[in-house]
Motif scaffolding. Structure first.
Motif, PDB file in Angstrom:
ATOM      1  N   THR A  32       0.854  -1.187   0.000  1.00  0.00           N
ATOM      2  CA  THR A  32       0.000   0.000   0.000  1.00  0.00           C
ATOM      3  C   THR A  32       0.890   1.237   0.000  1.00  0.00           C
ATOM      4  N   ARG A  94      -6.060  -1.720  -6.314  1.00  0.00           N
ATOM      5  CA  ARG A  94      -7.189  -0.971  -5.754  1.00  0.00           C
ATOM      6  C   ARG A  94      -6.715   0.451  -5.448  1.00  0.00           C
ATOM      7  N   ALA A  95      -7.643   1.402  -5.573  1.00  0.00           N
ATOM      8  CA  ALA A  95      -7.353   2.800  -5.236  1.00  0.00           C
ATOM      9  C   ALA A  95      -8.399   3.297  -4.256  1.00  0.00           C
ATOM     10  N   ARG A  96      -7.939   4.006  -3.228  1.00  0.00           N
ATOM     11  CA  ARG A  96      -8.832   4.600  -2.239  1.00  0.00           C
ATOM     12  C   ARG A  96      -8.464   6.085  -2.119  1.00  0.00           C
ATOM     13  N   GLU A  98     -10.073   8.661  -1.351  1.00  0.00           N
ATOM     14  CA  GLU A  98     -10.572   9.361  -0.167  1.00  0.00           C
ATOM     15  C   GLU A  98      -9.651   9.178   1.042  1.00  0.00           C
ATOM     16  N   ARG A  99      -8.822   8.124   1.002  1.00  0.00           N
ATOM     17  CA  ARG A  99      -7.877   7.856   2.091  1.00  0.00           C
ATOM     18  C   ARG A  99      -6.426   8.104   1.658  1.00  0.00           C
ATOM     19  N   GLU A 101      -4.657   6.399  -0.704  1.00  0.00           N
ATOM     20  CA  GLU A 101      -3.962   5.115  -0.755  1.00  0.00           C
ATOM     21  C   GLU A 101      -4.190   4.415  -2.088  1.00  0.00           C
ATOM     22  N   ASP A 103      -3.172   0.337  -3.739  1.00  0.00           N
ATOM     23  CA  ASP A 103      -2.574  -0.972  -3.517  1.00  0.00           C
ATOM     24  C   ASP A 103      -1.974  -1.483  -4.813  1.00  0.00           C
ATOM     25  N   ASN A 163     -14.073  -3.538 -11.369  1.00  0.00           N
ATOM     26  CA  ASN A 163     -14.554  -2.286 -11.954  1.00  0.00           C
ATOM     27  C   ASN A 163     -15.558  -2.509 -13.091  1.00  0.00           C
TER      28      ASN A 163
END
Length: 267
Positions: A32, A94-96, A98-99, A101, A103, A163
Motif C-alpha cells: 500500500t 485498488r485505489a482509495r 478518499e484515504r 492510498e 494498492d 470495476n
C-alpha cells in the motif's frame, strides 16, 4: 502491431511512500502506497498501469525523473547506477483516493528486483509512480469476454472484474503457482465464471497451463473480446490459436507480454 492504450489527459511523476505491506500467500504480496502527492493521481480503474520506481540495493534514497513526458526513460538511463532507480510496470490493484492510498499486488518471482523489494519493503520506504494508462478497451459489439493471465496478470484481471459493469459476461482463466495462491476476496459480476488454474508442478513454465486449458475449452459461439497478458508465450500463443483455429478477428484480441521467462527487464 502496437497495443491500444487509453492514456490519461495529464500525468506527472509522483513520489510516494510505503504505508503498509501484507503477504497474501507464498506467491503474492500487497504493498500500500500513499503520500501528499497522490492527490495528483487520477484513478481510472480497469487495468490502470503505472511505472513503479523503487531504489536499488545500497541506495539511501529514491531519485525520480523530473520529466513527465516520453523523455523520462532517457533521463533514467543517463543516471549513474548509484542514483538510477529500478523501474517496472505494475497495475493499480485498488485505489482509495478518499484515504490517499493505492494498492499494488506483486507476483513474487524468485530474486527479481521487484520481488526482492516487495518482500523487504517497510512503512516509510520511498517509491514513485507514473501513469501509463489503460489497455482494457472492450468494444460494444462483444457479447461476452475472455480474460486470461498467469500470476503476473492476476492483479490486472481482478481489478478489471471489480470495476466491471454488473452486466459483464465473461470466462476468466487465472493461472497461479499453487492452490494457496487462489484469491477469494474480490468482487465479480454474476455473469462471470472464474477458473483458477494452480500449476503445482515446478517444471511447468508460467502460462503453459492457461494456454492449454483455453485451447481445450468449449467457448460460447457469440462474438467476444479477449484480453490476455502474462509471460510472452501465453498472449502470443493464445492470439495465434484464437485467430487460426477459432477464426477470431485480430482486432478483437488485446494481448500483452508482460515479461519473458529467463530474461530480465531493462531499467
Amino acid at each position: 502491431m502496437l497495443p491500444k492504450v487509453r492514456m490519461p489527459d495529464t500525468r506527472k511523476m509522483i513520489t510516494l511512500e510505503v504505508l503498509a505491506t501484507a503477504r497474501r500467500s507464498a506467491g503474492f504480496t500487497t504493498i500500500t502506497l500513499g503520500g501528499p502527492e497522490l492527490d495528483q493521481f487520477k484513478p481510472s480503474g480497469d487495468d490502470q498501469t503505472v511505472r513503479l520506481f523503487f531504489p536499488r540495493e545500497g541506495q539511501d534514497r529514491l531519485t525520480m525523473p523530473t520529466l513527465s513526458n516520453e523523455a523520462w526513460m532517457a533521463q533514467v538511463l543517463m543516471m549513474p547506477k548509484t542514483r538510477r532507480p529500478w523501474v517496472r510496470n505494475y497495475t493499480i490493484r485498488r485505489a482509495r483516493p478518499e484515504r490517499g492510498e493505492i494498492d499494488i499486488d506483486f507476483a513474487l518471482h524468485g530474486d527479481a528486483p521487484a520481488s526482492t523489494w516487495a518482500q523487504h519493503a517497510k512503512p516509510g520506504d520511498p517509491a514513485g509512480i507514473f501513469d501509463m494508462g489503460v489497455t482494457y478497451l472492450p468494444p460494444a459489439r462483444a457479447s461476452w469476454q475472455l480474460l486470461v493471465g498467469e500470476e503476473s496478470a492476476v492483479p490486472a484481471i481482478l481489478a478489471i472484474l471489480e470495476n466491471a459493469p454488473t452486466t459483464l459476461i465473461a470466462e476468466v482463466f487465472l493461472e497461479v503457482p499453487e492452490t494457496a495462491d487462489i484469491q477469494h476476496d474480490f468482487r465479480a459480476p454474476e455473469g462471470v465464471r472464474v477458473h483458477w488454474l494452480p500449476r503445482e508442478r515446478a517444471d511447468t513454465l508460467p502460462g503453459e497451463l492457461a494456454l492449454q486449458t483455453v485451447r481445450n475449452a468449449q467457448l460460447p459461439p457469440e462474438p467476444f473480446y479477449t484480453w490476455v497478458a502474462g509471460e510472452a508465450k501465453l498472449p502470443t500463443g493464445l492470439r495465434r490459436h484464437l485467430v487460426n483455429e477459432r477464426g477470431i478477428p485480430k482486432a478483437d484480441i488485446a494481448f500483452f507480454g508482460y515479461w519473458r521467462h529467463g530474461r530480465s527487464s531493462p531499467g
